[in-house]
Scaffold this motif. Structure first.
Motif, PDB file in Angstrom:
ATOM      1  N   UNK A 184       0.808  -1.214   0.000  1.00  0.00           N
ATOM      2  CA  UNK A 184       0.000   0.000   0.000  1.00  0.00           C
ATOM      3  C   UNK A 184       0.846   1.271   0.000  1.00  0.00           C
ATOM      4  N   UNK A 185       2.026   1.228   0.606  1.00  0.00           N
ATOM      5  CA  UNK A 185       2.812   2.438   0.830  1.00  0.00           C
ATOM      6  C   UNK A 185       4.220   2.292   0.276  1.00  0.00           C
ATOM      7  N   UNK A 186       4.860   3.434   0.005  1.00  0.00           N
ATOM      8  CA  UNK A 186       6.207   3.407  -0.549  1.00  0.00           C
ATOM      9  C   UNK A 186       7.257   4.055   0.327  1.00  0.00           C
ATOM     10  N   UNK A 187       6.876   4.466   1.532  1.00  0.00           N
ATOM     11  CA  UNK A 187       7.799   5.160   2.420  1.00  0.00           C
ATOM     12  C   UNK A 187       7.992   4.379   3.715  1.00  0.00           C
ATOM     13  N   UNK A 188       9.164   3.767   3.944  1.00  0.00           N
ATOM     14  CA  UNK A 188       9.414   3.065   5.210  1.00  0.00           C
ATOM     15  C   UNK A 188       9.245   3.956   6.438  1.00  0.00           C
ATOM     16  N   UNK A 189       9.739   5.210   6.416  1.00  0.00           N
ATOM     17  CA  UNK A 189       9.492   6.059   7.591  1.00  0.00           C
ATOM     18  C   UNK A 189       8.002   6.253   7.872  1.00  0.00           C
ATOM     19  N   UNK A 190       7.205   6.445   6.814  1.00  0.00           N
ATOM     20  CA  UNK A 190       5.763   6.614   7.006  1.00  0.00           C
ATOM     21  C   UNK A 190       5.145   5.347   7.575  1.00  0.00           C
ATOM     22  N   UNK A 191       5.609   4.191   7.118  1.00  0.00           N
ATOM     23  CA  UNK A 191       5.099   2.920   7.640  1.00  0.00           C
ATOM     24  C   UNK A 191       5.357   2.831   9.139  1.00  0.00           C
TER      25      UNK A 191
ATOM     26  N   UNK B 246      10.402   4.566  -2.090  1.00  0.00           N
ATOM     27  CA  UNK B 246      10.298   3.979  -3.426  1.00  0.00           C
ATOM     28  C   UNK B 246       8.979   4.424  -4.049  1.00  0.00           C
ATOM     29  N   UNK B 247       8.739   3.990  -5.273  1.00  0.00           N
ATOM     30  CA  UNK B 247       7.506   4.367  -5.964  1.00  0.00           C
ATOM     31  C   UNK B 247       6.288   3.976  -5.143  1.00  0.00           C
ATOM     32  N   UNK B 248       5.327   4.871  -5.107  1.00  0.00           N
ATOM     33  CA  UNK B 248       4.102   4.624  -4.344  1.00  0.00           C
ATOM     34  C   UNK B 248       3.107   3.862  -5.215  1.00  0.00           C
ATOM     35  N   UNK B 249       2.618   2.707  -4.760  1.00  0.00           N
ATOM     36  CA  UNK B 249       1.697   1.905  -5.578  1.00  0.00           C
ATOM     37  C   UNK B 249       0.374   2.597  -5.867  1.00  0.00           C
ATOM     38  N   UNK B 250      -0.071   3.468  -4.957  1.00  0.00           N
ATOM     39  CA  UNK B 250      -1.364   4.135  -5.133  1.00  0.00           C
ATOM     40  C   UNK B 250      -1.318   5.477  -4.425  1.00  0.00           C
ATOM     41  N   UNK B 251      -2.297   6.359  -4.655  1.00  0.00           N
ATOM     42  CA  UNK B 251      -2.323   7.643  -3.954  1.00  0.00           C
ATOM     43  C   UNK B 251      -2.327   7.460  -2.443  1.00  0.00           C
ATOM     44  N   UNK B 252      -1.682   8.375  -1.753  1.00  0.00           N
ATOM     45  CA  UNK B 252      -1.496   8.239  -0.314  1.00  0.00           C
ATOM     46  C   UNK B 252      -2.821   8.119   0.432  1.00  0.00           C
TER      47      UNK B 252
ATOM     48  N   UNK C 223      13.983  -4.964   1.215  1.00  0.00           N
ATOM     49  CA  UNK C 223      13.497  -3.826   0.424  1.00  0.00           C
ATOM     50  C   UNK C 223      11.987  -3.902   0.211  1.00  0.00           C
ATOM     51  N   UNK C 224      11.357  -2.751   0.152  1.00  0.00           N
ATOM     52  CA  UNK C 224       9.901  -2.718  -0.019  1.00  0.00           C
ATOM     53  C   UNK C 224       9.423  -3.476  -1.256  1.00  0.00           C
ATOM     54  N   UNK C 225      10.071  -3.331  -2.429  1.00  0.00           N
ATOM     55  CA  UNK C 225       9.599  -4.108  -3.590  1.00  0.00           C
ATOM     56  C   UNK C 225       9.616  -5.609  -3.342  1.00  0.00           C
ATOM     57  N   UNK C 226      10.637  -6.104  -2.656  1.00  0.00           N
ATOM     58  CA  UNK C 226      10.693  -7.529  -2.349  1.00  0.00           C
ATOM     59  C   UNK C 226       9.648  -7.902  -1.306  1.00  0.00           C
ATOM     60  N   UNK C 227       9.426  -7.014  -0.353  1.00  0.00           N
ATOM     61  CA  UNK C 227       8.440  -7.266   0.693  1.00  0.00           C
ATOM     62  C   UNK C 227       7.032  -7.365   0.100  1.00  0.00           C
ATOM     63  N   UNK C 228       6.779  -6.549  -0.917  1.00  0.00           N
ATOM     64  CA  UNK C 228       5.449  -6.553  -1.545  1.00  0.00           C
ATOM     65  C   UNK C 228       5.134  -7.885  -2.208  1.00  0.00           C
ATOM     66  N   UNK C 229       6.155  -8.576  -2.681  1.00  0.00           N
ATOM     67  CA  UNK C 229       5.952  -9.845  -3.382  1.00  0.00           C
ATOM     68  C   UNK C 229       5.814 -11.021  -2.428  1.00  0.00           C
ATOM     69  N   UNK C 230       6.057 -10.802  -1.148  1.00  0.00           N
ATOM     70  CA  UNK C 230       6.018 -11.892  -0.172  1.00  0.00           C
ATOM     71  C   UNK C 230       4.639 -11.982   0.470  1.00  0.00           C
ATOM     72  N   UNK C 231       4.346 -13.127   1.055  1.00  0.00           N
ATOM     73  CA  UNK C 231       3.123 -13.279   1.846  1.00  0.00           C
ATOM     74  C   UNK C 231       3.389 -12.928   3.308  1.00  0.00           C
ATOM     75  N   UNK C 232       4.547 -13.348   3.822  1.00  0.00           N
ATOM     76  CA  UNK C 232       4.973 -12.965   5.162  1.00  0.00           C
ATOM     77  C   UNK C 232       6.434 -12.525   5.094  1.00  0.00           C
ATOM     78  N   UNK C 233       6.835 -11.635   5.998  1.00  0.00           N
ATOM     79  CA  UNK C 233       8.170 -11.052   5.952  1.00  0.00           C
ATOM     80  C   UNK C 233       9.145 -11.777   6.876  1.00  0.00           C
ATOM     81  N   UNK C 234       8.674 -12.270   7.989  1.00  0.00           N
ATOM     82  CA  UNK C 234       9.564 -12.876   8.977  1.00  0.00           C
ATOM     83  C   UNK C 234      10.448 -13.987   8.400  1.00  0.00           C
ATOM     84  N   UNK C 235       9.919 -14.888   7.545  1.00  0.00           N
ATOM     85  CA  UNK C 235      10.805 -15.917   6.982  1.00  0.00           C
ATOM     86  C   UNK C 235      11.951 -15.339   6.168  1.00  0.00           C
TER      87      UNK C 235
END
Length: 449
Positions: free
Chosen positions: A37-44, A183-189, A251-263
């Protein structure tokens, strides 16, 4: 005078129940969806703080209500005292039929799926989930002190597991600050904020559940505010720290492609063994959350039955173990039925998420209502920041409910129909059950030591 449940839960037991329910499967599932949903780690990270603050606002309001009415039942009691028996019945009706059975079943389903993955077997998750639900219900039927002790152990294990991710990441220094770049924002904020915050608030969900066992907390005026505040604040710090590590290492692009991040994080830290480690973490986390959910859920039905607003047998106390055994087993039966019918985690949790936010708003609003209608009541603890803290919480809960209906009407409207159906059911119950109107006092319950 009616016999009450014994006050056998202390500060550590209550805090463990609260944190144990909050930390379930969400911290492993939601970061990837938020990244989409978001492209800014600080905002997350800021939104994780916002979600924690909103939960803390709710906890502050609940601390006032919990010390004002220190008896078992939690939200049910607060709605009863603030809005009257009809609203309390609607909540208890929805909670007993949908909310808590679906929540316990949904979390236990995640446990069963990961258990299969750990052992590389294909056992029917529905059967395994029911076995877990029945086993934990049996544990809690034998005594709440034992149940609280188990909560301390399980909560300690999964908190340590999450802390281990942070500690390993800092020690091994395998992350990079480059991953924290926008990184690039997938959709409007504005379009992304609502679903991202919804996922975060769902991950924090459970902060209110210790109120359900308020009638079994020792020295509630002293311990309840501490349990609410310490439990919520500790979880917020842990969540922000864990998500900081996630964003630092993936990285956020890689995180977006995953189902869970912890693994992904654990594989970078420990190699192939990381997958096994994180699976065990999820097992511990979901087992503890299911356990805490079972402890608290049956107490609401128990309190409603004791007020004459549900079947009387649900308010019985076990003659030997002094626990609400009938309510516990009815809850287990409904949870197992939900597993068989709905099957999927998303379907099980969908009804829970939608209905609870409606009643969260009503319960927190009761703080304002009670201040206006019953200012003479003794308040050992007063909500900090009143009236802004409860009003901000109510506003955020209302926005979440509206957005949920707008985004998924086909999923939410059936649950809303069950909720609304509680109102005519209440009047039918009052007419045919022939019970006197429930008063704000089941006085025997209010006299706890």
């Amino acid at each position: 005078m009616r016999e009450d449940l014994p006050r056998s839960i202390g500060f550590w037991g209550g805090s463990a129940i609260m944190v144990g329910i909050i930390i379930g499967s969400g911290i492993f599932r939601t970061p990837a969806s938020i990244a989409r949903e978001l492209g800014s780690p600080p905002l997350i990270l800021v939104l994780w703080l916002v979600g924690g603050v909103l939960s803390l606002f709710g906890a502050l309001a609940y601390a006032e209500l919990g010390t004002l009415f220190p008896r078992s039942g939690g939200i049910y009691v607060y709605l009863h005292e603030g809005w009257g028996p009809m609203i309390a019945f609607v909540f208890g009706w929805t909670y007993a039929l949908i909310t808590k059975p679906l929540a316990a079943a949904g979390i236990a389903t995640v446990f069963s799926e990961h258990f299969n993955r750990l052992l590389s077997v294909q056992w029917d998750p529905r059967v395994m989930t029911c076995v877990v639900l029945v086993g934990l219900t049996a544990l809690n039927t034998t005594g709440v002190r034992l149940g609280a002790d188990v909560a301390v152990v399980l909560t300690g294990l999964k908190a340590l597991a999450l802390l281990a991710i942070v500690a390993l990441a800092l020690a091994l220094q395998k992350g990079t600050a480059v991953n924290l770049s926008v990184v690039d924002v997938p959709k409007p904020l504005l379009s992304a904020l609502a679903p991202a915050l919804a996922a975060i608030l769902w991950t924090y969900d459970g902060w209110s559940d210790v109120a359900s066992v308020a009638g079994e907390v020792r020295h509630p005026q002293k311990f309840l505010p501490r349990i609410f505040l310490v439990g919520t604040a500790a979880t917020m710090v842990l969540y922000v720290a864990v998500n900081s590590v996630y964003l630092w290492m993936v990285p956020l692009p890689e995180m977006r492609a995953a189902t869970t991040v912890a693994p992904l994080v654990m594989e970078r830290l420990l190699g192939l063994a990381g997958g096994i480690v994180v699976t065990v973490m999820v097992l511990i986390s979901t087992l503890g959350a299911t356990h805490g959910s079972i402890i608290t859920g049956a107490r609401v039905t128990f309190a409603q039955a004791r007020d004459g607003l549900f079947f009387g047998f649900l308010g019985r106390i076990h003659p030997t173990y002094r626990t609400p055994a009938v309510s516990l087993w009815v809850q287990a039966l409904l949870s197992c039925a939900a597993v068989v019918v709905l099957r999927q985690f998303e379907a099980l949790t969908g009804g829970f998420i939608f209905t609870m936010w409606i009643f969260y708003a009503g319960a927190v609003a009761a703080v304002v209502v009670l201040r206006l209608r019953r200012p003479d009541l003794p308040r050992p603890y007063r909500c900090w920041g009143y009236p802004f803290v409860p009003l901000l919480f109510v506003l955020s809960a209302a926005v979440m409910t509206v957005l949920s209906i707008r985004e998924a009407p086909s999923r939410t409207l059936p649950w809303l129909a069950v909720l609304v159906g509680g109102a005519p059911t209440y009047y039918l119950w009052r007419r045919f059950a022939k019970v006197p109107p429930a008063t704000a006092g089941a006085e025997g319950d209010l006299r706890g030591s």
